[in-house]
Design an enzyme around this catalytic site. Sequence first.
Site, PDB file in Angstrom:
ATOM      1  N   ARG A 154       0.846  -1.189   0.000  1.00  0.00           N
ATOM      2  CA  ARG A 154       0.000   0.000   0.000  1.00  0.00           C
ATOM      3  C   ARG A 154       0.881   1.239   0.000  1.00  0.00           C
ATOM      4  NH1 ARG A 154      -2.431  -0.933   6.080  1.00  0.00           N
ATOM      5  NH2 ARG A 154      -0.525  -0.626   7.246  1.00  0.00           N
ATOM      6  N   THR A 156       3.349   3.926   0.862  1.00  0.00           N
ATOM      7  CA  THR A 156       4.434   3.961   1.857  1.00  0.00           C
ATOM      8  C   THR A 156       5.092   5.330   1.931  1.00  0.00           C
ATOM      9  OG1 THR A 156       6.088   3.312   0.222  1.00  0.00           O
ATOM     10  CG2 THR A 156       5.043   1.522   1.480  1.00  0.00           C
ATOM     11  N   TRP A 167      12.004   3.322 -11.676  1.00  0.00           N
ATOM     12  CA  TRP A 167      11.070   3.135 -12.801  1.00  0.00           C
ATOM     13  C   TRP A 167      11.759   3.452 -14.128  1.00  0.00           C
ATOM     14  CZ3 TRP A 167       7.532  -0.057 -12.326  1.00  0.00           C
ATOM     15  CH2 TRP A 167       6.713  -0.136 -11.189  1.00  0.00           C
ATOM     16  N   SER A 210       4.424  -1.536 -17.904  1.00  0.00           N
ATOM     17  CA  SER A 210       3.470  -0.461 -17.621  1.00  0.00           C
ATOM     18  C   SER A 210       2.278  -0.994 -16.813  1.00  0.00           C
ATOM     19  CB  SER A 210       2.996   0.142 -18.954  1.00  0.00           C
ATOM     20  OG  SER A 210       1.907   0.981 -18.743  1.00  0.00           O
ATOM     21  N   HIS A 213       3.390  -1.310 -13.256  1.00  0.00           N
ATOM     22  CA  HIS A 213       3.472   0.040 -12.674  1.00  0.00           C
ATOM     23  C   HIS A 213       2.063   0.548 -12.328  1.00  0.00           C
ATOM     24  CE1 HIS A 213       5.660   4.201 -13.213  1.00  0.00           C
ATOM     25  NE2 HIS A 213       4.983   4.145 -12.084  1.00  0.00           N
ATOM     26  N   ARG A 242      -3.024   9.051 -11.680  1.00  0.00           N
ATOM     27  CA  ARG A 242      -1.927   8.115 -11.978  1.00  0.00           C
ATOM     28  C   ARG A 242      -2.291   7.086 -13.035  1.00  0.00           C
ATOM     29  NH1 ARG A 242       1.972   6.912  -7.238  1.00  0.00           N
ATOM     30  NH2 ARG A 242       1.650   8.614  -5.796  1.00  0.00           N
ATOM     31  N   CYS A 339      12.884   1.152  -0.522  1.00  0.00           N
ATOM     32  CA  CYS A 339      11.811   0.991   0.468  1.00  0.00           C
ATOM     33  C   CYS A 339      11.613  -0.520   0.589  1.00  0.00           C
ATOM     34  CB  CYS A 339      10.541   1.677  -0.048  1.00  0.00           C
ATOM     35  SG  CYS A 339       8.995   0.994   0.565  1.00  0.00           S
ATOM     36  N   CYS A 342       8.247  -1.965  -0.501  1.00  0.00           N
ATOM     37  CA  CYS A 342       8.098  -1.904  -1.964  1.00  0.00           C
ATOM     38  C   CYS A 342       8.993  -2.945  -2.627  1.00  0.00           C
ATOM     39  CB  CYS A 342       8.461  -0.518  -2.493  1.00  0.00           C
ATOM     40  SG  CYS A 342       7.696   0.844  -1.602  1.00  0.00           S
TER      41      CYS A 342
HETATM   42  P1  FAD Z   1       5.759   7.312 -10.640  1.00  0.00           P
HETATM   43  O1  FAD Z   1       4.700   6.310 -10.359  1.00  0.00           O
HETATM   44  O2  FAD Z   1       7.067   7.158  -9.958  1.00  0.00           O
HETATM   45  O3  FAD Z   1       5.969   7.339 -12.213  1.00  0.00           O
HETATM   46  C1  FAD Z   1       7.060   8.062 -12.835  1.00  0.00           C
HETATM   47  C2  FAD Z   1       6.630   8.430 -14.244  1.00  0.00           C
HETATM   48  O4  FAD Z   1       6.350   7.234 -14.962  1.00  0.00           O
HETATM   49  C3  FAD Z   1       5.317   9.223 -14.311  1.00  0.00           C
HETATM   50  O5  FAD Z   1       5.556  10.588 -14.190  1.00  0.00           O
HETATM   51  C4  FAD Z   1       4.795   8.842 -15.683  1.00  0.00           C
HETATM   52  O6  FAD Z   1       5.368   9.643 -16.688  1.00  0.00           O
HETATM   53  C5  FAD Z   1       5.267   7.446 -15.885  1.00  0.00           C
HETATM   54  N1  FAD Z   1       4.252   6.442 -15.573  1.00  0.00           N
HETATM   55  C6  FAD Z   1       3.521   6.329 -14.440  1.00  0.00           C
HETATM   56  N2  FAD Z   1       2.740   5.252 -14.482  1.00  0.00           N
HETATM   57  C7  FAD Z   1       2.957   4.666 -15.671  1.00  0.00           C
HETATM   58  C8  FAD Z   1       2.445   3.517 -16.295  1.00  0.00           C
HETATM   59  N3  FAD Z   1       1.572   2.717 -15.690  1.00  0.00           N
HETATM   60  N4  FAD Z   1       2.872   3.213 -17.533  1.00  0.00           N
HETATM   61  C9  FAD Z   1       3.781   3.981 -18.155  1.00  0.00           C
HETATM   62  N5  FAD Z   1       4.333   5.076 -17.603  1.00  0.00           N
HETATM   63  C10 FAD Z   1       3.928   5.415 -16.381  1.00  0.00           C
HETATM   64  N6  FAD Z   1       5.120   3.367  -3.444  1.00  0.00           N
HETATM   65  C11 FAD Z   1       4.246   3.085  -2.446  1.00  0.00           C
HETATM   66  O7  FAD Z   1       3.701   4.000  -1.826  1.00  0.00           O
HETATM   67  N7  FAD Z   1       3.931   1.783  -2.120  1.00  0.00           N
HETATM   68  C12 FAD Z   1       4.475   0.730  -2.787  1.00  0.00           C
HETATM   69  O8  FAD Z   1       4.195  -0.432  -2.458  1.00  0.00           O
HETATM   70  C13 FAD Z   1       5.404   1.002  -3.843  1.00  0.00           C
HETATM   71  N8  FAD Z   1       5.995  -0.001  -4.519  1.00  0.00           N
HETATM   72  C14 FAD Z   1       6.925   0.305  -5.487  1.00  0.00           C
HETATM   73  C15 FAD Z   1       7.564  -0.746  -6.153  1.00  0.00           C
HETATM   74  C16 FAD Z   1       8.511  -0.463  -7.104  1.00  0.00           C
HETATM   75  C17 FAD Z   1       9.204  -1.605  -7.807  1.00  0.00           C
HETATM   76  C18 FAD Z   1       8.863   0.888  -7.402  1.00  0.00           C
HETATM   77  C19 FAD Z   1       9.932   1.205  -8.412  1.00  0.00           C
HETATM   78  C20 FAD Z   1       8.218   1.929  -6.751  1.00  0.00           C
HETATM   79  C21 FAD Z   1       7.249   1.655  -5.799  1.00  0.00           C
HETATM   80  N9  FAD Z   1       6.579   2.670  -5.131  1.00  0.00           N
HETATM   81  C22 FAD Z   1       5.703   2.373  -4.135  1.00  0.00           C
HETATM   82  C23 FAD Z   1       6.739   4.067  -5.547  1.00  0.00           C
HETATM   83  C24 FAD Z   1       5.630   4.453  -6.568  1.00  0.00           C
HETATM   84  O9  FAD Z   1       5.545   3.508  -7.607  1.00  0.00           O
HETATM   85  C25 FAD Z   1       5.872   5.829  -7.197  1.00  0.00           C
HETATM   86  O10 FAD Z   1       7.157   5.850  -7.773  1.00  0.00           O
HETATM   87  C26 FAD Z   1       5.747   6.966  -6.190  1.00  0.00           C
HETATM   88  O11 FAD Z   1       4.472   6.927  -5.603  1.00  0.00           O
HETATM   89  C27 FAD Z   1       5.956   8.328  -6.864  1.00  0.00           C
HETATM   90  O12 FAD Z   1       4.978   8.493  -7.878  1.00  0.00           O
HETATM   91  P2  FAD Z   1       5.087   9.568  -9.013  1.00  0.00           P
HETATM   92  O13 FAD Z   1       3.788  10.301  -9.048  1.00  0.00           O
HETATM   93  O14 FAD Z   1       6.333  10.377  -8.873  1.00  0.00           O
HETATM   94  O15 FAD Z   1       5.161   8.748 -10.383  1.00  0.00           O
END
Ligand code: FAD
Length: 417
Positions: A154, A156, A167, A210, A213, A242, A339, A342
């Site tokens: 969830r 974090t 990513w 994707s 993600h 998102r 994390c 994560c």
């Molecule tokens: P991010 O989600 O980091 O995305 C970065 C960029 O990627 C976006 O600006 C967009 O341009 C692009 N993007 C976003 N989604 C997609 C998609 N589906 N397809 C294609 N492009 C896309 N956070 C938690 O709170 N709990 C967790 O359990 C957790 N698990 C994680 C597991 C992993 C392996 C990783 C790498 C990260 C995890 N995170 C977790 C962090 C979370 O995924 C985000 O990185 C964080 O919330 C910051 O989000 P952000 O809005 O900066 O965009």
Amino acid sequence: PSVRVAARRSPPSPADHALGNAVNAEIFPLVNQLVKSPFFRYVKVDLHKPCPFWKENFKCMNQDCVVQVMDEGKVRTEAPFMYQDVNLGDVKPMPAALGGSAPSGRGALGGSGPAAPGGLNFFSQCQFAKDFCVLEDESSANGEYVDLQENPERFTGYSGAPANNVWKAIYQENCFTSPVAGGHHGAPGSALDAPDDLCEEKQVFHQIISGLHASISVHICAEYLNKTTGQWQRHPKCYQYRVGNFPDRVHNVYVVYSLLLRAMAKLEPYLASQLDICTGKPKDDAAVQTALAHLAGDLAPRYALDASRLFQGPHRTALMDEVRTRFRNVSRIMDCVSCQKCRLWGKTQVTGIGTALKVVFGLSDDMIAGKVSSPTGKPLLSRFEVVALLNTLNRFAESVRDIVAFEEELARDTAQK
Ligand code: FAD
């Protein structure tokens, strides 16, 4: 002879989200129960491997990033079937049917062992060639026992450059350079964009990343921490920004979901007769086995990805090798997630998807039915792979359910305005 497959008439398409939702309404409650059973809820993972690609100095200090590990007493009482008394130097092998091997500290398929210099060359010697992941080795002395149910995925608070960089590195694995079947040469612009000049297999690779993600984002938004009240709650706007505003991201969740179901359907003979679920409670184990057979034999085929067109062209071996190598790198990137919670779920889900890819594209029906032995003479799947596959299916089933609920909530909000 081949395994039972979905009715030939018209293979379900992941684009048919309504069908996916309908099938999921039956699958979700079943899978959600299964992952609570002892066989599927406990794993042994090494969450302290160093990042093999860059120096990661950041450590997520949020309480919600912490993984609660099981103490020895709890493992002995709740999960004795997987206990290995490594402290006494007495590494007890798991039963071979659970994917165990000789007590050499190596996993069923050769295991990943300690990080070795030379990167992928190491794995080509030790890893089963069909693996799409660098696997967790549950028989290794390293690692901790974790109850996945006690550590839900969830929100974090892990974010900013450390999360974005991971990513970015993952999407960069999608920048194919091979000349076969439409290579992508790292086009300018964001590495996160879907490359549009790729062959179908490489497009699917992007969809898988994707989709993972997007699914993680759905979980974050479904259990979001309201910092003012301290309550965990749903956050429809988080979902909208998102995922919901991007139909391709929503669709990619369904693609991965249907890939996981194809793997489950193909594994039916293995799950029904070869997988040895032996947790010490025969009645419970029999119920789990029956539920698995129903899931794999009856439900999964109804929305299983039609994989018959993929990896069929003249370059299929080279293409498969490239995709496999890249996905293995994605699994190694999980050790760069700073994390812990994560990282735990990242490893589990990447392994689950890697297992699905291995089953669908790497294993023949005869291998799965046990008619021919595996090239290594060892079990085809380790316990961790089977556990990861089912838990990943559960995470995606939950995402599909949440997507439906979020879309309804957002539609209601719009109608009220
Ligand atoms: P991010 O989600 O980091 O995305 C970065 C960029 O990627 C976006 O600006 C967009 O341009 C692009 N993007 C976003 N989604 C997609 C998609 N589906 N397809 C294609 N492009 C896309 N956070 C938690 O709170 N709990 C967790 O359990 C957790 N698990 C994680 C597991 C992993 C392996 C990783 C790498 C990260 C995890 N995170 C977790 C962090 C979370 O995924 C985000 O990185 C964080 O919330 C910051 O989000 P952000 O809005 O900066 O965009």
